[in-house]
Enzyme design. Structure first.
Site, short mmCIF file in Angstrom:
data_model
loop_
_atom_site.label_atom_id
_atom_site.label_comp_id
_atom_site.label_asym_id
_atom_site.label_seq_id
_atom_site.Cartn_x
_atom_site.Cartn_y
_atom_site.Cartn_z
N HIS A 1 -0.57 2.43 -2.49
CA HIS A 1 -0.48 3.86 -2.82
C HIS A 1 0.21 4.08 -4.16
O HIS A 1 -0.23 4.88 -4.98
CB HIS A 1 0.28 4.62 -1.73
CG HIS A 1 -0.32 4.49 -0.38
ND1 HIS A 1 0.32 4.90 0.77
CD2 HIS A 1 -1.52 3.98 0.04
CE1 HIS A 1 -0.44 4.65 1.82
NE2 HIS A 1 -1.56 4.09 1.41
N HIS B 1 -8.38 8.86 2.28
CA HIS B 1 -7.30 7.90 2.22
C HIS B 1 -7.83 6.49 1.96
O HIS B 1 -7.17 5.69 1.29
CB HIS B 1 -6.45 7.91 3.48
CG HIS B 1 -5.25 7.01 3.38
ND1 HIS B 1 -4.10 7.39 2.72
CD2 HIS B 1 -5.05 5.72 3.78
CE1 HIS B 1 -3.24 6.39 2.74
NE2 HIS B 1 -3.80 5.37 3.37
N ASP C 1 -6.68 3.72 -0.91
CA ASP C 1 -6.41 2.29 -0.75
C ASP C 1 -7.28 1.45 -1.68
O ASP C 1 -6.81 0.48 -2.29
CB ASP C 1 -6.67 1.86 0.70
CG ASP C 1 -5.60 2.35 1.66
OD1 ASP C 1 -4.51 2.74 1.20
OD2 ASP C 1 -5.85 2.32 2.88
N HIS D 1 -8.58 -3.85 3.32
CA HIS D 1 -7.88 -4.38 2.16
C HIS D 1 -8.41 -5.76 1.79
O HIS D 1 -8.54 -6.10 0.62
CB HIS D 1 -6.38 -4.46 2.44
CG HIS D 1 -5.70 -3.14 2.50
ND1 HIS D 1 -5.52 -2.33 1.38
CD2 HIS D 1 -5.16 -2.45 3.53
CE1 HIS D 1 -4.90 -1.22 1.73
NE2 HIS D 1 -4.67 -1.26 3.02
#
Length: 283
Positions: free
Chosen positions: A77, A241, A245, A268
């Protein structure tokens, strides 16, 4: 080549999502060409951890960077905020193992960056740009992430959950070019989107030592009956969101290539795999 750093330092304190440890982050301006990097000021010899793809040491529910025994977790973030708002060079001093989650979004970071402003810098030697001239893909099952040749830098993401309150969501936004100071759609559309979790997974994650710092104040939680802590900031806040990421993970390239980044049900791990493939294609 024109670069930017912060016009003044930024200080924030908060609790890490996974560690539950309170840390202070001090982001200092730095010289042209120094890049974005972390300094663990609480450890002997204050080890430096570069915000680069090669430093990624873990991608379980967050992105962790490490060098030797030193590491810093949940960097995405903060790094997304710095990179998307044009901060090329920053010394990020932290006195613990994890960047604070704050309110679960990047809004605190982008507000702080906007408040101090940026300072222009001249880099005497131009950096070679990352050029995407052919599609680059990584995939795992029906999940994928890719970089496609495009005239502008754009991020598009899709998610699909069985929970009715989330379901299938898509969102797309562009970033300003590297020589602009405009914060564009990132601040308005992406930075305020908060991290989210699924109610049925929380107990298991806690038993495995994760989300020790997660609360209903810093993360959205969704169950079969809907959201436990509404209201949402956007109807499709969860997928926004995920773009946050993705921007943070791809910021580890140092500079965003001019490309359309498209991801679906990714993680991720897939984000970092894509970043590595982009670097592999460069050479």
């Amino acid at each position: 080549m024109q670069q930017h750093t912060l016009a003044d330092e930024i200080i924030q304190t908060g609790v890490g999502l996974h560690s539950g440890v309170t840390t202070q982050v001090r982001i200092r301006p730095d010289a042209a060409g120094s890049g974005r990097y972390f300094v663990r000021v609480d450890l002997p010899d204050t080890p430096i951890i570069p915000a680069q793809v090669a430093a990624v040491s873990q991608t379980v529910l967050s992105t962790q960077l490490g060098k030797g025994e030193a590491y810093v977790r949940t960097v995405e973030h903060l790094l997304a905020s710095l990179a998307a708002m044009g901060v090329d060079n920053a010394r990020i001093e932290i006195d613990g193992p994890e960047v604070p989650l704050l309110d679960g979004s990047a809004k605190v970071w982008t507000d702080a960056i906007a408040q101090v402003g940026l300072m222009s810098q001249n880099l005497t030697k131009d950096k070679a740009p990352l050029v995407i001239d052919q599609p680059i893909w990584v995939r795992q099952g029906d999940a994928f992430a890719c970089a496609l040749p495009a005239p502008e830098t754009r991020f598009t993401y899709g998610i699909d959950f069985d929970l009715a309150a989330i379901g299938n969501q898509w969102h797309s936004c562009s970033l300003p070019s590297q020589n602009e100071n405009a914060y564009g759609s990132f601040v308005a559309e992406i930075a305020p989107a908060r991290t989210f979790g699924l109610l049925h997974q929380i107990e298991h994650l806690q038993q495995t030592g994760l989300i020790k710092g997660g609360t209903l104040d810093n993360a959205l939680v969704c169950g079969p009956e809907g959201w436990l802590n509404p209201p949402l900031r956007y109807a499709n806040e969860p997928v926004r969101h995920k773009i946050l990421d993705l921007v943070g993970d791809l910021s580890l390239l140092g500079i965003f290539p001019c490309a359309h980044f498209l991801a679906y049900k990714a993680s991720h791990n897939l984000h970092i795999q894509l970043a590595q493939r982009i670097l592999d294609f460069r050479f």
